[in-house]
Design a protein around this motif. Structure first.
Motif, short mmCIF file in Angstrom:
data_model
loop_
_atom_site.label_atom_id
_atom_site.label_comp_id
_atom_site.label_asym_id
_atom_site.label_seq_id
_atom_site.Cartn_x
_atom_site.Cartn_y
_atom_site.Cartn_z
N ARG A 26 59.33 -23.76 70.96
CA ARG A 26 59.57 -23.80 69.58
C ARG A 26 60.90 -24.93 69.51
NH1 ARG A 26 58.70 -19.03 66.09
NH2 ARG A 26 57.39 -17.70 67.38
N ASP A 27 60.97 -25.30 68.27
CA ASP A 27 62.02 -26.32 68.00
C ASP A 27 62.64 -26.09 66.72
OD1 ASP A 27 60.13 -27.53 66.66
OD2 ASP A 27 60.18 -29.42 67.38
N ARG A 28 63.84 -26.89 66.38
CA ARG A 28 64.45 -26.92 65.06
C ARG A 28 65.48 -27.84 64.91
NH1 ARG A 28 68.37 -22.40 66.33
NH2 ARG A 28 70.24 -23.20 65.98
N CYS A 29 65.86 -28.09 63.73
CA CYS A 29 66.97 -29.22 63.55
C CYS A 29 68.34 -28.37 62.45
CB CYS A 29 66.66 -30.47 63.03
SG CYS A 29 65.42 -31.51 64.23
N ASP A 30 69.39 -28.77 62.73
CA ASP A 30 70.21 -28.12 61.87
C ASP A 30 71.19 -29.18 61.46
OD1 ASP A 30 69.35 -25.39 62.53
OD2 ASP A 30 70.45 -25.65 64.46
N THR A 75 69.43 -14.21 75.42
CA THR A 75 69.77 -15.47 75.30
C THR A 75 68.48 -16.45 75.09
OG1 THR A 75 71.92 -15.11 76.51
CG2 THR A 75 71.09 -17.43 76.18
N ALA A 76 68.45 -17.58 74.26
CA ALA A 76 67.41 -18.49 74.23
C ALA A 76 68.05 -19.56 75.01
CB ALA A 76 67.14 -18.64 72.83
N PHE A 77 67.26 -20.47 75.87
CA PHE A 77 67.75 -21.55 76.14
C PHE A 77 66.86 -22.69 75.91
CE2 PHE A 77 68.72 -17.82 79.09
CZ PHE A 77 69.96 -18.29 79.59
N GLY A 78 67.54 -23.88 75.87
CA GLY A 78 66.59 -25.13 75.70
C GLY A 78 67.59 -26.49 76.07
N THR A 79 67.19 -27.43 75.09
CA THR A 79 68.02 -28.63 75.24
C THR A 79 68.62 -29.17 73.67
OG1 THR A 79 65.95 -30.06 75.35
CG2 THR A 79 66.77 -29.30 77.39
N TYR A 80 69.39 -29.98 73.57
CA TYR A 80 69.76 -30.66 72.22
C TYR A 80 69.85 -32.01 72.27
CZ TYR A 80 74.62 -31.29 73.31
OH TYR A 80 75.69 -31.64 73.69
N SER A 81 69.79 -32.55 71.28
CA SER A 81 70.29 -33.96 70.80
C SER A 81 70.76 -34.13 69.59
CB SER A 81 68.86 -34.98 71.02
OG SER A 81 67.90 -34.74 70.25
N VAL A 82 71.69 -35.11 69.45
CA VAL A 82 72.40 -35.41 68.15
C VAL A 82 71.71 -36.55 67.52
CG1 VAL A 82 74.55 -35.83 66.71
CG2 VAL A 82 74.32 -33.96 68.77
N ALA A 83 71.21 -36.55 66.51
CA ALA A 83 70.82 -37.90 65.86
C ALA A 83 71.71 -38.74 65.21
CB ALA A 83 69.75 -37.74 64.70
N ALA A 84 71.74 -40.10 65.02
CA ALA A 84 72.77 -40.75 64.35
C ALA A 84 73.32 -40.54 63.05
CB ALA A 84 71.91 -42.33 64.23
N ASP A 85 72.60 -39.73 62.21
CA ASP A 85 73.00 -39.23 61.14
C ASP A 85 73.67 -37.80 61.26
OD1 ASP A 85 70.79 -37.11 61.45
OD2 ASP A 85 69.97 -37.51 59.63
N GLY A 86 74.06 -37.31 62.42
CA GLY A 86 74.58 -36.09 62.60
C GLY A 86 73.62 -34.90 62.70
N THR A 87 72.49 -35.05 62.36
CA THR A 87 71.52 -33.92 62.44
C THR A 87 71.62 -33.35 64.13
OG1 THR A 87 70.35 -34.46 60.61
CG2 THR A 87 69.24 -32.89 62.17
N ILE A 88 71.43 -32.06 64.41
CA ILE A 88 71.44 -31.53 65.60
C ILE A 88 69.79 -30.98 65.88
CG2 ILE A 88 72.49 -29.63 65.35
CD1 ILE A 88 73.90 -30.16 68.33
#
Length: 115
Positions: free
Chosen positions: A88-92, A67-80
């Protein structure tokens, strides 16, 4: 202060345009992404599972274990966007595509989500 906020939001806006959309892809709105992440688990057809907590915690469990752990946020345009504990980081981007919910990654991968 408001200039700082605008500058911080700029990369998110630029990232959003990087997703390779196909004909028929309909991006989820901010509210739809928030609703989707309220599920107890988001399960992908390849076997992985994402869990989004109301407090912003995130985990991804691989089909074979681990399992990989982290934090997330949702941008106003719906990108997470996810920031993993390992740095590391990434957006989806989530879209509806021909009756399915699909996660798009910035590097062009597509992962269908189980209903």
């Amino acid at each position: 202060m408001r200039y700082l906020i605008a500058l911080l939001m700029l990369p998110t806006s630029l990232w959003a345009s990087d997703f390779a959309m196909l004909e028929g892809d309909m991006p989820l709105t901010y509210d739809e992404v928030v609703t989707m992440t309220a599920r107890p688990v988001v399960e992908f057809y390849e076997g992985g599972q994402s869990r989004y907590s109301a407090g912003g915690a995130y985990s991804y469990s691989y089909e074979g274990g681990g399992t990989a752990f982290g934090t997330y946020s949702v941008a106003a345009d719906g990108t997470i966007c996810i920031l993993y504990r390992n740095g590391r980081d990434r957006c989806d981007r989530f879209v509806r595509s021909h009756g399915r919910l699909v996660m798009l990654t910035q590097d062009g991968q597509r992962f269908a989500i189980r209903p």
